[in-house]
Each structure stands twice: as structure tokens, then as C-alpha cells.
Design a protein around this motif. Structure first.
Motif, PDB file in Angstrom:
ATOM      1  N   ARG A   1      36.344  32.393  39.245  1.00  0.00           N
ATOM      2  CA  ARG A   1      36.273  31.411  40.335  1.00  0.00           C
ATOM      3  C   ARG A   1      35.011  30.555  40.221  1.00  0.00           C
ATOM      4  NH1 ARG A   1      36.691  34.720  43.988  1.00  0.00           N
ATOM      5  NH2 ARG A   1      34.641  34.846  44.949  1.00  0.00           N
ATOM      6  N   LYS A   2      33.898  31.198  39.957  1.00  0.00           N
ATOM      7  CA  LYS A   2      32.639  30.467  39.820  1.00  0.00           C
ATOM      8  C   LYS A   2      32.624  29.638  38.540  1.00  0.00           C
ATOM      9  CE  LYS A   2      29.205  31.292  41.995  1.00  0.00           C
ATOM     10  NZ  LYS A   2      28.530  30.609  43.109  1.00  0.00           N
TER      11      LYS A   2
ATOM     12  N   THR B   1      37.167  43.212  39.646  1.00  0.00           N
ATOM     13  CA  THR B   1      36.714  42.435  40.796  1.00  0.00           C
ATOM     14  C   THR B   1      35.724  41.364  40.368  1.00  0.00           C
ATOM     15  OG1 THR B   1      37.001  44.335  42.252  1.00  0.00           O
ATOM     16  CG2 THR B   1      35.589  42.557  43.052  1.00  0.00           C
ATOM     17  N   TYR B   2      34.775  41.767  39.518  1.00  0.00           N
ATOM     18  CA  TYR B   2      33.779  40.794  39.071  1.00  0.00           C
ATOM     19  C   TYR B   2      34.415  39.727  38.188  1.00  0.00           C
ATOM     20  CZ  TYR B   2      29.867  38.654  36.699  1.00  0.00           C
ATOM     21  OH  TYR B   2      28.998  37.735  36.177  1.00  0.00           O
TER      22      TYR B   2
ATOM     23  N   THR C   1      26.323  39.592  38.696  1.00  0.00           N
ATOM     24  CA  THR C   1      26.480  40.696  39.637  1.00  0.00           C
ATOM     25  C   THR C   1      25.200  40.857  40.447  1.00  0.00           C
ATOM     26  OG1 THR C   1      25.657  42.341  38.077  1.00  0.00           O
ATOM     27  CG2 THR C   1      28.007  41.876  38.048  1.00  0.00           C
TER      28      THR C   1
ATOM     29  N   THR D   1      30.305  24.097  48.090  1.00  0.00           N
ATOM     30  CA  THR D   1      29.372  25.146  47.714  1.00  0.00           C
ATOM     31  C   THR D   1      28.047  24.525  47.295  1.00  0.00           C
ATOM     32  OG1 THR D   1      29.985  25.124  45.383  1.00  0.00           O
ATOM     33  CG2 THR D   1      31.327  26.473  46.867  1.00  0.00           C
TER      34      THR D   1
ATOM     35  N   SER E   1      37.937  37.728  31.753  1.00  0.00           N
ATOM     36  CA  SER E   1      37.267  36.505  32.177  1.00  0.00           C
ATOM     37  C   SER E   1      37.890  35.292  31.508  1.00  0.00           C
ATOM     38  CB  SER E   1      35.779  36.566  31.839  1.00  0.00           C
ATOM     39  OG  SER E   1      35.578  36.655  30.439  1.00  0.00           O
TER      40      SER E   1
ATOM     41  N   VAL F   1      29.908  43.434  44.261  1.00  0.00           N
ATOM     42  CA  VAL F   1      30.685  42.267  43.868  1.00  0.00           C
ATOM     43  C   VAL F   1      31.693  41.960  44.961  1.00  0.00           C
ATOM     44  CG1 VAL F   1      32.224  41.265  42.151  1.00  0.00           C
ATOM     45  CG2 VAL F   1      30.425  42.841  41.436  1.00  0.00           C
ATOM     46  N   ASP F   2      31.601  40.732  45.533  1.00  0.00           N
ATOM     47  CA  ASP F   2      32.494  40.362  46.628  1.00  0.00           C
ATOM     48  C   ASP F   2      32.519  41.437  47.712  1.00  0.00           C
ATOM     49  OD1 ASP F   2      33.059  37.980  45.530  1.00  0.00           O
ATOM     50  OD2 ASP F   2      35.136  38.394  45.010  1.00  0.00           O
ATOM     51  N   LYS F   3      31.338  41.909  48.098  1.00  0.00           N
ATOM     52  CA  LYS F   3      31.152  42.895  49.171  1.00  0.00           C
ATOM     53  C   LYS F   3      31.712  44.274  48.822  1.00  0.00           C
ATOM     54  CE  LYS F   3      31.140  39.382  52.816  1.00  0.00           C
ATOM     55  NZ  LYS F   3      31.717  38.959  54.096  1.00  0.00           N
TER      56      LYS F   3
ATOM     57  N   TYR G   1      35.740  37.083  40.363  1.00  0.00           N
ATOM     58  CA  TYR G   1      34.612  36.312  40.905  1.00  0.00           C
ATOM     59  C   TYR G   1      34.064  35.358  39.849  1.00  0.00           C
ATOM     60  CZ  TYR G   1      29.764  35.496  42.367  1.00  0.00           C
ATOM     61  OH  TYR G   1      28.560  34.931  42.685  1.00  0.00           O
TER      62      TYR G   1
ATOM     63  N   SER H   1      26.103  28.710  39.337  1.00  0.00           N
ATOM     64  CA  SER H   1      27.450  29.073  38.882  1.00  0.00           C
ATOM     65  C   SER H   1      27.335  29.244  37.374  1.00  0.00           C
ATOM     66  CB  SER H   1      28.471  27.965  39.200  1.00  0.00           C
ATOM     67  OG  SER H   1      28.850  27.977  40.542  1.00  0.00           O
TER      68      SER H   1
END
Length: 516
Positions: free
Chosen positions: A382-383, A375-376, A352, A317, A187, A358-360, A379, A348
Motif C-alpha cells: 500500500r505504501k 500483514t507487513y 516495521t 497522506t 511484496s 504492523v497495522d496495530k 502494508y 513511504s
């Protein structure tokens, strides 16, 4: 001279349209303390759009079904407008009645003209729609000030005070940078750079006593953790909407504060009670599409293309829209008005999902799945960039505000990377004791910061040197700094688990006091 037995349809229509426009304008003027001029213009565009739709439908439908269809659509429009007003504003019942009556009379007049079928009546209906929109866009906003003026002004007879504005800026899953990197390998919590740039003072070992979002925010408004822990589930959700009045509002009202709570959706509730002066639900960048929370409005849809027509801008957003709205409010504040308390939640960085999706991409055990963590992490990064931009936007606006401002930046809970972690049914803690600190910080660990970083030294210094700090303790310190009479907490600090067990946060430090 023959006297007609009854007035003509055209005269009745014109009278009703005049009545509708008058009541509509009066209701908007009466709501000037609730809505900005920009919002009135958006509402006018909304009305003009639907009147145009009705006129177009009336022009193409067969005469036998024209009146039925247009009347049904008109009733739906009136209900959606009424739901919009009552859903986002703590308006007086008389104002709501005036709005509903005016909108109903206005819509009926246009529908009556459109349903007549004659070309002259159709032209009159289109002309009336244009005049209605023109009046709402120009005359009505002009009557209570331009869009550059603040929506919040001193009430009649209310003496302005020099108390600072207070912003409780809640960001979802906001945790200190080192903790984020521990819980989410890979992260990059860039929001820490924004906080450092503005000199925000960060308290070490921050914890939220209650999670997730609803209890976290509501408990800060009640400002009594011991009593909040005794409330049932429904009662715990009623402080944000004002259905219950907490100690925070009770302490600020004697100082002349106006208390507002904002959320970017109707998740926290839609109807404002006496405990708050204004509840904004379903909020965007002062855009009508995001303000409408009723499923009746726009038939529950607001396509991006239609959004640009109605609102005249891109909202981005929800987090970006909320940040822009907060910054706009602070920039438009008046130095001679009453002080403002604003609790606003920005979604933001984001946590999860409940099913570890997470992201589908669904992962059964996120805490033990390397692919899911990666994956998380993407995400979250980005947030986090969105969160950093909003923090910068809000703090920059606070620095430029004509009023002194205190901004308390905090997280409602952690990122929830320990979903599906096996827990003991009795204690509510992980079965593996070595996972206890990770679990507590993942759920309850939060960032707590104050801007300006040099403000409130007598109140903040004791918190900066103690082992751990609850969000409620930091909130009390900020309010005391603003001059509010806040009593000491009624119990020792604790983290409340779902099982009812209480954990002392001082037993679980995750960083050394004094570290950045």
C-alpha cells in the motif's frame, strides 16, 4: 474648546489596529523569500478564524470574565503564530520581532474592542477582522507576486548561474525491487515501475553506511563517513537542521546554491541553523495545518474539517502532501534564479515499527512469523503505491521545470523485517552467520538511482561497474556532476554497525552489477 485629557478608547484601539496591520504586512512582505503567496493566504485564514472565535466568545461570556478569557486566548494565539514563524523559517530576529509585535498589537486591539461589550465595538471588531484578513489575502501577497510565481528568486546582487537544480529525494525504506521481494515475501514494489518509466539509472548493491533515518540523512549532508562515524549522538543530528554545516553545503555555496532541507514532521528538528538556508518541518501540501509544529498552535489540534476550512484542500497522506509540494516547487522555479539544492524525505514505503507492530498488530518476532510477514507485506504494498505516485509526480515536474534538474532517488534504510533477530553483543551481527546478508540488506540495503538516467555519465559509470555503492558515494558523484568541488572520501567504504564495527559492503553483494 475643551481638550480631552486622554484619547478615547476607540481612537486607541484604531491606532493599535493600524499599527498591528502595518507591522504584520511589513513582516509578511519581508518574509517573501520564505513563504509563498498561498501560504500567506492560509496564514490570513488562520488569523481570521481565531479573531472570529474570540469575537464569538466575547459576545456570549459574562462581562466580568470576558476580558480575562479573551486576553488569555489572544496571548495563546500570538505565541502560536510566533512559534509557527520561528519553527519553520530561518527568519532574521528583526523579522521575528516585527511579526510578534504586529500580531500582539493587532490582537490586543481586537480584544480591547471585543471586551468593551457594546454592540458598536463588537461590529468594529468583526469589521477589523474582515479587513485584516482581506489585506493579508490580497494586498500583501500581491506586493511580492502571485502564487504562480516561485517562492525562490535571485537575491539582490546575486548572479544567476546555469548550474542545475539538485533534488535529493529520500524515500523511507526504499530498496531495489528484487531485494524487497526477498526480504518481504509477497511484496509488490510498484515504485520500480515508476523509476523505469522515467528512465532512472539504478546502481547495483546500494548500501547506506548509517541507519536509521536521522544518521542516514545527516551523514549525506556532512558527506564524510569517516568523520561522521566519530561524532556523538547529538552532533549526528545537527546537519539536517543546519546547526552544523557539512561538506555538501560548503561545496555548493560557492556555486550560488540555496540549500533547503524538508521533512514532513518536526522529527529532524524545528529550528534552522546557518548550515541551511531553509528548514521546512511539519510540511504538507503547502497547507497551514501541517506546517504548524508548535503544540500551542490550534491548541495542538487540526481536525480534517477545520483543515479544509483553513487550507482549502485535502492533503491526503503526509507522503502525498510532500510529493505535491516538491513538484510544485520544481514547477515554479525560475530559469534566471540561483540554483537550488533540496533534500526532502518522503515517508513511504515505510518500515516495521520498533516493537514489531504492523497495522496495530504486534508480533514478537516479525522475521520468523508468517502472519506478521503477510500483514507487513500488505502494508508495504500500500505504501509502495503511494511512493510510486510521488516519484512519478516529482520526476514529471523535474522534466517540465524551466531549469535543468538532477534528482537523486535513494532510501534511508531497509524495511527492518529482522527486528528481534538475536545478535551477537560484540560484533553486532546475527548469531547465525547464514543470516548476516539478510540482516545487512534488511537494515542497510537501499536503492540508489539518478534521473535523468543518461546524465552524469563520467561520474556514474564507475559506480555502476563496481561491486557495491554507498549512498554517500552516489551523492558525491551527483554533486561533482553539478560542478561542485567534492574531495575524495577519507577512508575505505564501510557499513557502520551499532557496536562500532565496520563492514566492507563489497563483501556482501546481493545483486549482479548490470542487472535491472
Amino acid at each position: 474648546m475643551d481638550i480631552p485629557r486622554r484619547p478615547s478608547r476607540r481612537l486607541c484601539t484604531l491606532v493599535l489596529l493600524t499599527l498591528g496591520i502595518g507591522l504584520y504586512a511589513l513582516s509578511l512582505r519581508s518574509a517573501s523569500a520564505e513563504f509563498t503567496a498561498a501560504q500567506h493566504r492560509q496564514l490570513a485564514l488562520y488569523v481570521m478564524f481565531w479573531v472570529g472565535v474570540l469575537a464569538a466568545i466575547a459576545a456570549v461570556l459574562p462581562s466580568r470574565v470576558r476580558a480575562v478569557v479573551t486576553a488569555a486566548l489572544g496571548a495563546l494565539i500570538v505565541m502560536s503564530q510566533f512559534a509557527w514563524l520561528t519553527g519553520i523559517a530561518s527568519a532574521h530576529p528583526a523579522l521575528q520581532l516585527a511579526y510578534a509585535t504586529g500580531a500582539a498589537a493587532l490582537t490586543w486591539g481586537v480584544l480591547r474592542a471585543a471586551a468593551s461589550g457594546s454592540s458598536s465595538q463588537m461590529v468594529m471588531a468583526a469589521g477589523c477582522a474582515f479587513l485584516i484578513g482581506l489585506a493579508a489575502v490580497t494586498v500583501v501577497p500581491w506586493s511580492f507576486g502571485s502564487a504562480a510565481e516561485p517562492a525562490l528568486a535571485a537575491e539582490d546582487g546575486a548572479a544567476p548561474t546555469d548550474a542545475p537544480d539538485i533534488v535529493f529525494l529520500s524515500l523511507d525504506s526504499l530498496v531495489p525491487g528484487p531485494l524487497a521481494q526477498t526480504l518481504i515475501p509477497g511484496s509488490q514494489p510498484v515504485y520500480m515501475d515508476a523509476l523505469a518509466h522515467h528512465g532512472v539509472r539504478i546502481l547495483p548493491n546500494g548500501y547506506s553506511a548509517f541507519i536509521p533515518t536521522r544518521p542516514a540523512l545527516n551523514s549525506l549532508l556532512m558527506l564524510d563517513d569517516a568523520r561522521f562515524a566519530e561524532l556523538d549522538g547529538t552532533a549526528r543530528t545537527e546537519f539536517f537542521t543546519g546547526a552544523r554545516s557539512g561538506r555538501l553545503a560548503e561545496a555548493l555555496r560557492p556555486l550560488g546554491y540555496r540549500v533547503e532541507t524538508w521533512f514532513d514532521s518536526a522529527y529532524m528538528g524545528e529550528r534552522a541553523g546557518p548550515g541551511v538556508d531553509w528548514l521546512r518541518a511539519g510540511f504538507g501540501e503547502q497547507t497551514l495545518c501541517n506546517q504548524i509544529t508548535s503544540p500551542l498552535a490550534l491548541f495542538g489540534r487540526c481536525h480534517p474539517a477545520l483543515r479544509r476550512v483553513l487550507d482549502g484542500s485535502e492533503t491526503g497522506t503526509p507522503s502525498e502532501a510532500m510529493g505535491a509540494a516538491i513538484a510544485s516547487t520544481l514547477a515554479e522555479r525560475r530559469s534566471d534564479g540561483p540554483p537550488l539544492f533540496l533534500m526532502a524525505h518522503v515517508y513511504s514505503p515505510g518500515h516495521t515499527a520498533a516493537n514489531a507492530r504492523v497495522d496495530k498488530t504486534e508480533r514478537k518476532y516479525l522475521h520468523a512469523d508468517a502472519d506478521a510477514r503477510e500483514t507487513y507485506s500488505a502494508y508495504f504494498n500500500r505504501k509502495s503505491r503511494i511512493a510510486a505516485a510521488q516519484i512519478d509526480r516529482v520526476l514529471s515536474a523535474a522534466a517540465a521545470s524551466p531549469r535543468p534538474t538532477l534528482v537523486f532517488v535513494y532510501g534511508d534504510h531497509g524495511p527492518y523485517t529482522t527486528r528481534r533477530l538475536p545478535l551477537d553483543a560484540e560484533t553486532g551481527l546475527p548469531r547465525d552467520p547464514e543470516q548476516t546478508l539478510r540482516y545487512l540488506t534488511d537494515r542497510h540495503g537501499v536503492l540508489l538511482g539518478l534521473w535523468p538516467g543518461t546524465a552524469c555519465e563520467p561520474q556514474m559509470e564507475p559506480l555502476a561497474t563496481q561491486t557495491a555503492t554507498l549512498s554517500s558515494e552516489a551523492a558525491r558523484a551527483v554533486l561533482r556532476c553539478a560542478g561542485a568541488d567534492i574531495p575524495d572520501r577519507s577512508a575505505d567504504p564501510f557499513i557502520a554497525l551499532a557496536t562500532g564495527q565496520k563492514i566492507d559492503p563489497n563483501d556482501h553483494p546481493y545483486e549482479q552489477p548490470g542487472t535491472p
